[in-house]
Design an enzyme around this catalytic site. Structure first.
Site, PDB file in Angstrom:
ATOM      1  N   ASP A  36       6.532  -2.229  -4.749  1.00  0.00           N
ATOM      2  CA  ASP A  36       5.628  -1.185  -4.249  1.00  0.00           C
ATOM      3  C   ASP A  36       5.278  -0.296  -5.434  1.00  0.00           C
ATOM      4  O   ASP A  36       6.164   0.363  -6.004  1.00  0.00           O
ATOM      5  CB  ASP A  36       6.308  -0.348  -3.165  1.00  0.00           C
ATOM      6  CG  ASP A  36       6.515  -1.123  -1.872  1.00  0.00           C
ATOM      7  OD1 ASP A  36       5.714  -2.031  -1.598  1.00  0.00           O
ATOM      8  OD2 ASP A  36       7.469  -0.818  -1.142  1.00  0.00           O
TER       9      ASP A  36
ATOM     10  N   ASP B 133       1.752  -3.790   9.286  1.00  0.00           N
ATOM     11  CA  ASP B 133       2.774  -2.748   9.371  1.00  0.00           C
ATOM     12  C   ASP B 133       2.937  -2.400  10.844  1.00  0.00           C
ATOM     13  O   ASP B 133       1.982  -1.960  11.493  1.00  0.00           O
ATOM     14  CB  ASP B 133       2.355  -1.511   8.578  1.00  0.00           C
ATOM     15  CG  ASP B 133       2.314  -1.771   7.077  1.00  0.00           C
ATOM     16  OD1 ASP B 133       3.000  -2.714   6.626  1.00  0.00           O
ATOM     17  OD2 ASP B 133       1.607  -1.036   6.359  1.00  0.00           O
TER      18      ASP B 133
END
Length: 252
Positions: free
Chosen positions: A11, A130
């Site tokens: 990330d 998500d």
């Protein structure tokens, strides 16, 4: 049955790898190019690189970091974050990405999935989902913009649709489990894996070696993705693979 894959996730925010809990409280975890090279050498099957602030900030993914990372590794490399057009995909693939991951842009413009699949092949298009459990619905909801916005869409319906549109893979993140190290969200992973025939990468919650065995057996996932435990050297990729082999799970 395809061999199960172990995938570290980078990330990236402002050019650095970061990791938090439940998508917040980010802390620095190192240089993306350096970490990618280490994971390649340590036996990772693939890498996922997510520019986590690109969609929120309304900008494109950092091409130069992608180019440098691709130059350091030999394993497949998926890139996501801020990709909203087929031209964006083209630039990243030319910079060295092997697959493209789209999330917010796919929800906003589902035809981007089919356009990308037609242009580059389904194997190139990964749709990231998500997910957070919605107690009012009694099932999971899709979130966008780095987990900041509710979409009003049900995860299982969206997963089936992205498959129909030509996605080759789903990267499924449990927002409730993300960064907690309490284990993958097995009910969510199993539900999505059973709803589609394309591979599902489980993400969010890996904290122990046994969590990977659980997500492959109980969760029916095709790949297990993790960040915290690998970035901070809590568990080695080789240890995970050795454990899985000892329990009869085929890994690469």
């Amino acid at each position: 049955m395809l061999a199960k894959r172990i995938i570290p996730c980078l990330d990236v925010k402002d050019g650095r790898v970061v990791k938090g809990v439940n998508f917040v409280n980010l802390r620095d975890a190192g240089d993306p190019v350096e970490l990618a090279s280490i994971y390649d050498n340590e036996g990772a099957d693939e890498l996922v690189f997510l520019d986590i602030s690109a969609s929120v900030e309304g900008r494109s993914t950092m091409i130069e970091v992608v180019r440098k990372t691709a130059g350091e590794i030999t394993i497949p490399f998926t890139v996501g974050g801020g990709i909203s057009t087929v031209d964006d995909m083209t630039r990243l693939l030319r910079a060295g990405a092997d697959k493209i991951s789209i999330n917010t842009s796919a929800v906003n413009n589902p035809s981007l999935i089919s356009d990308g699949a037609r242009r580059f092949g389904s194997q190139c298009i990964v749709v990231a989902i998500d997910a957070r459990y919605n107690p009012e619905w009694g099932e999971w909801e899709v979130y966008t913009h780095g987990g900041r916005k509710e979409s009003g869409m049900k995860v299982l319906e969206w997963a089936k649709r992205v498959q129909e549109l030509g996605a080759g893979e789903i990267l499924l993140t449990s927002m409730g489990a993300d960064g907690t190290k309490d284990g993958f969200d097995l009910p969510l992973t199993r539900a999505v894996s059973q709803a589609v025939s394309i591979p599902v990468i489980a993400s969010g919650g890996a904290g122990s070696i046994s969590d990977f065995y659980d997500v492959f057996t109980e969760g029916a996932a095709d790949a297990g993705l993790a960040a915290t435990i690998f970035h901070y050297k809590e568990i080695a990729i080789a240890e995970v693979k050795d454990d899985l082999r000892s329990k009869g799970v085929e890994v690469r």
